[in-house]
Design an enzyme around this catalytic site. Structure first.
Site, PDB file in Angstrom:
ATOM      1  N   LYS A 111       0.819  -1.220   0.000  1.00 13.35           N
ATOM      2  CA  LYS A 111       0.000   0.000   0.000  1.00 13.35           C
ATOM      3  C   LYS A 111       0.848   1.263   0.000  1.00 13.35           C
ATOM      4  CE  LYS A 111      -4.434  -1.654   1.342  1.00 13.35           C
ATOM      5  NZ  LYS A 111      -5.629  -1.565   2.117  1.00 13.35           N
ATOM      6  N   LYS A 194      -4.823  -9.102  -6.011  1.00 14.18           N
ATOM      7  CA  LYS A 194      -6.071  -9.306  -5.286  1.00 14.18           C
ATOM      8  C   LYS A 194      -7.161  -8.340  -5.763  1.00 14.18           C
ATOM      9  CE  LYS A 194      -6.599  -7.398  -1.151  1.00 14.18           C
ATOM     10  NZ  LYS A 194      -7.249  -7.075   0.122  1.00 14.18           N
ATOM     11  N   LYS A 197     -11.086  -3.040  -3.141  1.00 11.57           N
ATOM     12  CA  LYS A 197     -11.943  -1.845  -3.252  1.00 11.57           C
ATOM     13  C   LYS A 197     -11.167  -0.653  -3.767  1.00 11.57           C
ATOM     14  CE  LYS A 197     -13.896  -2.721   1.175  1.00 11.57           C
ATOM     15  NZ  LYS A 197     -12.663  -2.863   1.966  1.00 11.57           N
TER      16      LYS A 197
END
Ligand code: AQP
Length: 332
Positions: A111, A194, A197
């Site tokens: 991230k 993956k 969202k």
């Protein structure tokens, strides 16, 4: 009776990955366990959020869980930021967490990306807050998707470090439950990443709120390869996108991957994709309609959240008080 805790971030509309990897597995657990399900908005702000959109996504997440089968009469359903013991325990646990443990967390590396110096402290400390979420309820079981396995292992390490330091058995070491046939649903644009969202491409995921037309378009555009589906499951091994779509089909149809391949062996994607679309729509459409109906009744959602908050506060404050006592905080 086991105590089960799990959370979901209101960092956008929930996805088919969240549904298959987590929520669908939570529903049957409600009958035999003491379950707490939490909308983890404190986690969501570890990446920048627009306040209005965060509020909206939080309501949608609550409605999505109820529409997917989480029953607020059986389970405690609540918002993380409304129960302050999560943050308080997170601080205490952060004092028992060596930096070396956090440095190993792959989600932070993913991230934060290349510009790690600019990543915020909250993103780095995310797994400690997650440990607090679980341990403040002394949860024994935590049903999550595969991506959260490493964080759960850290939770166990932190609980162990705390217990050892005070020479107590205060926290049970929670077991991760990685369940169901699709513990890691992949992006529709890249079968090695993956489904998420927060992926910049909306075409990488199916939302629980997508209508039939949008689902059809996203599946039509989903990346595949030129070969038809094989007979043998082994032949899917180096075809991540094909494998992902077949896994999604199996998970939604309650069939094994070999059984799906038996039905579709030698079928080109021009046959398989419309069948997959029809199946996704048949499962998600009733959920979508229920979410939209629930969102029209904010009073009911507020009422259920208030009850959930009170139940969560009762358990967490008792435990926090015991922890403060152990740590040596003075009480009047
Ligand atoms: N693709 C996935 N496949 C299987 N399970 C998944 N989960 C998430 N994505 C997949 C599981 O859903 C639960 C809630 O996840 P989360 O919202 O707390 O955070 P996340 O894992 O970081 O999910 P996202 O969708 O990727 O959110 P963003 O993009 O905001 O980070 C967890 O049990 C998770 O394992």
């Amino acid at each position: 009776m086991s105590r089960v805790f799990s959370g979901i971030q209101p960092s956008g509309n929930l996805t088919l990955g969240n549904y298959l990897g987590a929520i669908k597995n939570w529903v049957p657990m409600q009958d035999n366990n003491n379950c707490l399900f939490c909308i983890v908005d404190l986690h969501a702000i570890t990446i920048p959020q627009d306040p209005g959109l965060l509020r909206q996504a939080t309501r949608e997440a609550v409605a999505s869980l109820i529409a997917s089968g989480i029953n607020p009469k059986k389970s405690t359903l609540f918002i993380q930021s409304q129960v302050s013991a999560h943050s308080e325990l997170s601080w205490i646990l952060s004092c028992f967490t060596p930096l070396g443990w956090l440095n190993r967390m792959t989600q932070f590396k993913d991230k934060a990306g290349k510009n790690r110096e600019q990543a915020c402290l909250g993103l780095y400390a995310y797994p400690v807050l997650m440990a607090a979420d679980v341990l403040i309820y002394k949860a024994t079981h935590v049903p999550v998707g595969e991506d959260q396995k490493q964080h759960l292992e850290l939770t166990r390490d932190i609980a162990g470090a705390f217990n050892r330091y005070f020479n107590v058995d205060h926290f049970p070491l929670p077991e991760p439950l990685i369940q169901g046939p699709a513990p890691r649903v992949m992006s529709l644009r890249d079968g090695t990443r993956k489904m998420s969202k927060s992926d910049p491409s909306d075409f990488s995921r199916i939302h629980l709120l997508d209508d039939a037309e949008t689902i059809a378009l996203k599946i039509r555009k989903a990346k595949t390869d030129p070969n038809p589906l094989p007979y043998d499951v082994k032949e899917l091994e180096n075809r991540p996108e094909a494998q992902n779509l077949v896994t999604i089909y199996g998970a939604l149809a309650n069939k094994t991957v070999p059984d799906v391949l038996k039905d579709f062996a030698e079928a080109p994607f021009s046959i398989f994709k419309p069948a997959l679309t029809e199946l996704i729509v048949s499962v998600l459409n009733p959920i979508r309609e229920d979410i939209l109906r629930l969102l029209k009744d904010p009073h009911m959602l507020d009422l259920c959240l208030r009850e959930g908050k009170e139940q969560a506060q009762e358990i967490s404050e008792k435990n926090l008080s015991e922890i403060q006592e152990l740590v040596g905080f003075l009480k009047n």
